[in-house]
Design a protein around this motif. Structure first.
Motif, PDB file in Angstrom:
ATOM      1  N   GLU A 107       0.809  -1.219   0.000  1.00  0.00           N
ATOM      2  CA  GLU A 107       0.000   0.000   0.000  1.00  0.00           C
ATOM      3  C   GLU A 107       0.853   1.286   0.000  1.00  0.00           C
ATOM      4  OE1 GLU A 107      -2.934  -1.023  -0.567  1.00  0.00           O
ATOM      5  OE2 GLU A 107      -3.574   1.040  -0.808  1.00  0.00           O
ATOM      6  N   ALA A 108       1.907   1.274   0.799  1.00  0.00           N
ATOM      7  CA  ALA A 108       2.750   2.478   0.893  1.00  0.00           C
ATOM      8  C   ALA A 108       3.425   2.777  -0.432  1.00  0.00           C
ATOM      9  CB  ALA A 108       3.800   2.292   1.972  1.00  0.00           C
ATOM     10  N   ARG A 109       3.935   1.744  -1.060  1.00  0.00           N
ATOM     11  CA  ARG A 109       4.615   1.949  -2.336  1.00  0.00           C
ATOM     12  C   ARG A 109       3.629   2.375  -3.403  1.00  0.00           C
ATOM     13  NH1 ARG A 109       9.275  -2.111  -3.848  1.00  0.00           N
ATOM     14  NH2 ARG A 109       9.768  -0.322  -5.140  1.00  0.00           N
ATOM     15  N   ARG A 110       2.410   1.860  -3.289  1.00  0.00           N
ATOM     16  CA  ARG A 110       1.366   2.217  -4.242  1.00  0.00           C
ATOM     17  C   ARG A 110       1.036   3.711  -4.117  1.00  0.00           C
ATOM     18  NH1 ARG A 110      -4.259   1.120  -5.659  1.00  0.00           N
ATOM     19  NH2 ARG A 110      -4.932   1.360  -3.526  1.00  0.00           N
ATOM     20  N   LEU A 111       0.934   4.142  -2.853  1.00  0.00           N
ATOM     21  CA  LEU A 111       0.657   5.557  -2.607  1.00  0.00           C
ATOM     22  C   LEU A 111       1.798   6.439  -3.121  1.00  0.00           C
ATOM     23  CD1 LEU A 111      -0.829   6.161   0.934  1.00  0.00           C
ATOM     24  CD2 LEU A 111      -1.368   7.418  -1.129  1.00  0.00           C
ATOM     25  N   ARG A 112       3.023   5.994  -2.824  1.00  0.00           N
ATOM     26  CA  ARG A 112       4.198   6.760  -3.277  1.00  0.00           C
ATOM     27  C   ARG A 112       4.218   6.876  -4.793  1.00  0.00           C
ATOM     28  NH1 ARG A 112       8.336   4.496   0.656  1.00  0.00           N
ATOM     29  NH2 ARG A 112       8.453   6.138   2.216  1.00  0.00           N
ATOM     30  N   ALA A 113       3.924   5.761  -5.435  1.00  0.00           N
ATOM     31  CA  ALA A 113       3.920   5.765  -6.903  1.00  0.00           C
ATOM     32  C   ALA A 113       2.874   6.728  -7.429  1.00  0.00           C
ATOM     33  CB  ALA A 113       3.668   4.351  -7.404  1.00  0.00           C
ATOM     34  N   ALA A 114       1.725   6.762  -6.738  1.00  0.00           N
ATOM     35  CA  ALA A 114       0.661   7.672  -7.172  1.00  0.00           C
ATOM     36  C   ALA A 114       1.084   9.121  -6.967  1.00  0.00           C
ATOM     37  CB  ALA A 114      -0.624   7.368  -6.400  1.00  0.00           C
ATOM     38  N   ILE A 115       1.747   9.406  -5.834  1.00  0.00           N
ATOM     39  CA  ILE A 115       2.228  10.767  -5.575  1.00  0.00           C
ATOM     40  C   ILE A 115       3.254  11.158  -6.640  1.00  0.00           C
ATOM     41  CG2 ILE A 115       3.524  12.238  -3.960  1.00  0.00           C
ATOM     42  CD1 ILE A 115       2.292  10.531  -1.684  1.00  0.00           C
ATOM     43  N   ASP A 116       4.120  10.219  -6.978  1.00  0.00           N
ATOM     44  CA  ASP A 116       5.139  10.488  -7.997  1.00  0.00           C
ATOM     45  C   ASP A 116       4.522  10.813  -9.352  1.00  0.00           C
ATOM     46  OD1 ASP A 116       7.081  10.105  -6.180  1.00  0.00           O
ATOM     47  OD2 ASP A 116       7.613   8.078  -6.808  1.00  0.00           O
ATOM     48  N   ALA A 117       3.346  10.271  -9.590  1.00  0.00           N
ATOM     49  CA  ALA A 117       2.707  10.490 -10.888  1.00  0.00           C
ATOM     50  C   ALA A 117       1.995  11.839 -10.966  1.00  0.00           C
ATOM     51  CB  ALA A 117       1.701   9.369 -11.156  1.00  0.00           C
ATOM     52  N   LEU A 118       1.894  12.536  -9.828  1.00  0.00           N
ATOM     53  CA  LEU A 118       1.232  13.850  -9.837  1.00  0.00           C
ATOM     54  C   LEU A 118       2.126  14.883 -10.516  1.00  0.00           C
ATOM     55  CD1 LEU A 118      -0.062  14.096  -6.128  1.00  0.00           C
ATOM     56  CD2 LEU A 118      -1.468  13.758  -8.160  1.00  0.00           C
ATOM     57  N   PRO A 119       1.526  15.933 -11.086  1.00  0.00           N
ATOM     58  CA  PRO A 119       2.357  17.028 -11.618  1.00  0.00           C
ATOM     59  C   PRO A 119       3.164  17.657 -10.486  1.00  0.00           C
ATOM     60  CG  PRO A 119       0.077  17.265 -12.305  1.00  0.00           C
ATOM     61  CD  PRO A 119       0.102  16.164 -11.318  1.00  0.00           C
ATOM     62  N   GLU A 120       4.304  18.233 -10.829  1.00  0.00           N
ATOM     63  CA  GLU A 120       5.263  18.715  -9.830  1.00  0.00           C
ATOM     64  C   GLU A 120       4.628  19.646  -8.790  1.00  0.00           C
ATOM     65  OE1 GLU A 120       7.249  22.022 -10.108  1.00  0.00           O
ATOM     66  OE2 GLU A 120       8.031  21.476  -8.139  1.00  0.00           O
ATOM     67  N   LYS A 121       3.786  20.592  -9.224  1.00  0.00           N
ATOM     68  CA  LYS A 121       3.243  21.576  -8.284  1.00  0.00           C
ATOM     69  C   LYS A 121       2.337  20.910  -7.238  1.00  0.00           C
ATOM     70  CE  LYS A 121      -0.302  22.980 -11.598  1.00  0.00           C
ATOM     71  NZ  LYS A 121      -0.894  24.064 -12.353  1.00  0.00           N
ATOM     72  N   TYR A 122       1.593  19.889  -7.658  1.00  0.00           N
ATOM     73  CA  TYR A 122       0.704  19.199  -6.727  1.00  0.00           C
ATOM     74  C   TYR A 122       1.509  18.286  -5.804  1.00  0.00           C
ATOM     75  CZ  TYR A 122      -3.046  20.696  -9.867  1.00  0.00           C
ATOM     76  OH  TYR A 122      -3.912  21.439 -10.628  1.00  0.00           O
ATOM     77  N   ARG A 123       2.531  17.680  -6.397  1.00  0.00           N
ATOM     78  CA  ARG A 123       3.367  16.749  -5.629  1.00  0.00           C
ATOM     79  C   ARG A 123       4.045  17.477  -4.461  1.00  0.00           C
ATOM     80  NH1 ARG A 123       6.359  14.835  -9.879  1.00  0.00           N
ATOM     81  NH2 ARG A 123       8.207  15.994  -9.305  1.00  0.00           N
ATOM     82  N   THR A 124       4.542  18.688  -4.742  1.00  0.00           N
ATOM     83  CA  THR A 124       5.232  19.449  -3.696  1.00  0.00           C
ATOM     84  C   THR A 124       4.267  19.837  -2.585  1.00  0.00           C
ATOM     85  OG1 THR A 124       6.557  20.356  -5.478  1.00  0.00           O
ATOM     86  CG2 THR A 124       6.815  21.372  -3.344  1.00  0.00           C
ATOM     87  N   VAL A 125       3.097  20.319  -2.975  1.00  0.00           N
ATOM     88  CA  VAL A 125       2.120  20.736  -1.963  1.00  0.00           C
ATOM     89  C   VAL A 125       1.723  19.557  -1.085  1.00  0.00           C
ATOM     90  CG1 VAL A 125      -0.233  21.568  -1.646  1.00  0.00           C
ATOM     91  CG2 VAL A 125       1.233  22.690  -3.267  1.00  0.00           C
ATOM     92  N   ILE A 126       1.460  18.432  -1.718  1.00  0.00           N
ATOM     93  CA  ILE A 126       1.020  17.268  -0.940  1.00  0.00           C
ATOM     94  C   ILE A 126       2.165  16.750  -0.064  1.00  0.00           C
ATOM     95  CG2 ILE A 126       1.442  15.136  -2.301  1.00  0.00           C
ATOM     96  CD1 ILE A 126      -1.982  15.405  -1.830  1.00  0.00           C
ATOM     97  N   THR A 127       3.372  16.856  -0.560  1.00  0.00           N
ATOM     98  CA  THR A 127       4.531  16.430   0.245  1.00  0.00           C
ATOM     99  C   THR A 127       4.660  17.318   1.472  1.00  0.00           C
ATOM    100  OG1 THR A 127       5.662  15.718  -1.748  1.00  0.00           O
ATOM    101  CG2 THR A 127       7.023  16.009   0.184  1.00  0.00           C
ATOM    102  N   LEU A 128       4.578  18.620   1.250  1.00  0.00           N
ATOM    103  CA  LEU A 128       4.746  19.547   2.374  1.00  0.00           C
ATOM    104  C   LEU A 128       3.596  19.427   3.380  1.00  0.00           C
ATOM    105  CD1 LEU A 128       6.013  22.734   0.528  1.00  0.00           C
ATOM    106  CD2 LEU A 128       7.231  21.498   2.294  1.00  0.00           C
ATOM    107  N   TYR A 129       2.399  19.303   2.890  1.00  0.00           N
ATOM    108  CA  TYR A 129       1.256  19.302   3.798  1.00  0.00           C
ATOM    109  C   TYR A 129       1.108  17.987   4.555  1.00  0.00           C
ATOM    110  CZ  TYR A 129      -3.399  19.701   5.665  1.00  0.00           C
ATOM    111  OH  TYR A 129      -4.466  19.732   6.524  1.00  0.00           O
TER     112      TYR A 129
END
Lengths: 172, 123
Positions: A107-129
């Protein structure tokens, strides 16, 4: 922080010990490259150490260092864009794409992979938040964006994330 | 697993562990910051060295161009200018004012750093 500003070098090493992992995490999530993330992290701490005098009393060190590393990452991404015709998501670790691998992963890797697939601006926001439990104000400060934009990005990021995970869920 | 609700997605995201950094990351950060060897010269020392070198070059050029006559004439002119400046009351007054300001500023700066130390110790 007060001790570091007072000229105690050992205090800065405590700050490094406390934040290096989180800073590296943000760099890696933004750049998708171990070596570049390491360099960006190192660069951020070096810049912070050199500009300690400009640190505003009362500000949070985490917000400051995240802001520095984020800008270092942006510079690196811009350089990539300049020297390569590839789309940025293609720079992700080979084989880490959610479509190909995530189904078989936990599950964790699946989530990470999904986060990685987000566009850069969304990925950064979700990472920070989410990954660093940050507040909207701090994210806005780090990214240099208005709070409304941060909220919108976060909403859209979650929306896309759910969509990606839903697609994978169907595939499962 | 599907994440239909915001809470479920939030919980899953918060549970994600941070990326494991390379083993030598901390050491390399510290070696470029806290444990970085001090530079051989401080900026003001470099400026002073540069000035000394410039004066030496100037003297060598003077001697090479005009022999000892030009060198002596230049030295005499520089000396008389200096004496002229130091015997001028207005110049001396300005030097005194500058010195007093520098002393006052250094006292003020010391006071500031002492108060900062006191605040730090208080914490």
């Amino acid at each position: 922080m007060a001790m570091t500003l007072g000229g105690n070098p050992e205090a800065f090493s405590l700050l490094v010990a406390r934040y290096d992992r989180a800073v590296y995490h943000l760099a890696y999530r933004t750049l998708h490259d171990v070596e570049e993330a390491k360099d960006a992290t190192q660069e951020a701490f070096f810049k912070a150490y050199r500009s300690l005098r400009t640190f505003k009393t009362g500000a949070k060190f985490s917000t400051w260092i995240f802001s520095i590393v984020y800008h270092a990452c942006c510079d690196r991404l811009n350089r990539r864009k300049r020297y390569s015709n590839e789309e940025l998501p293609d720079r992700a670790d080979p084989g880490a794409g959610p479509e190909r691998e995530a189904i078989a992963l936990d599950e964790a890797r699946r989530l990470r992979a999904a986060i990685d697939a987000l566009p850069e601006k969304y990925r950064t926001v979700i990472t920070l938040y989410h990954l660093q439990s940050m507040q909207y104000e701090e994210i806005a400060e780090v990214l240099g964006l208005p709070m409304g934009t941060v909220k919108t990005h976060l909403f859209r990021a979650k929306e896309q994330l759910r969509k990606l995970l839903g697609v994978q869920g169907v595939a499962e | 697993m599907k994440y239909d609700s915001d809470d479920a997605l939030d919980r899953a995201l918060f549970a994600l562990p941070l990326e494991e950094p390379p083993a030598d990351l901390r050491a390399s950060i510290l070696s470029t910051t806290v444990y970085r060897p001090a530079p051989l010269f401080k900026p003001w020392e470099l400026v002073l060295l540069g000035a000394i070198v410039a004066v030496m070059v100037w003297l060598v050029v003077l001697i090479a161009m005009g022999g000892s006559t030009l060198f002596a004439a230049s030295l005499e002119k520089a000396g008389s200018t200096l004496v002229g400046l130091l015997s001028n009351v207005a110049t001396l007054a300005w030097i005194a004012a500058g010195g007093a300001t520098a002393i006052w500023l250094s006292i003020f700066t010391d006071f500031q750093s002492l108060s900062k130390d006191a605040v730090t110790r208080g914490r």
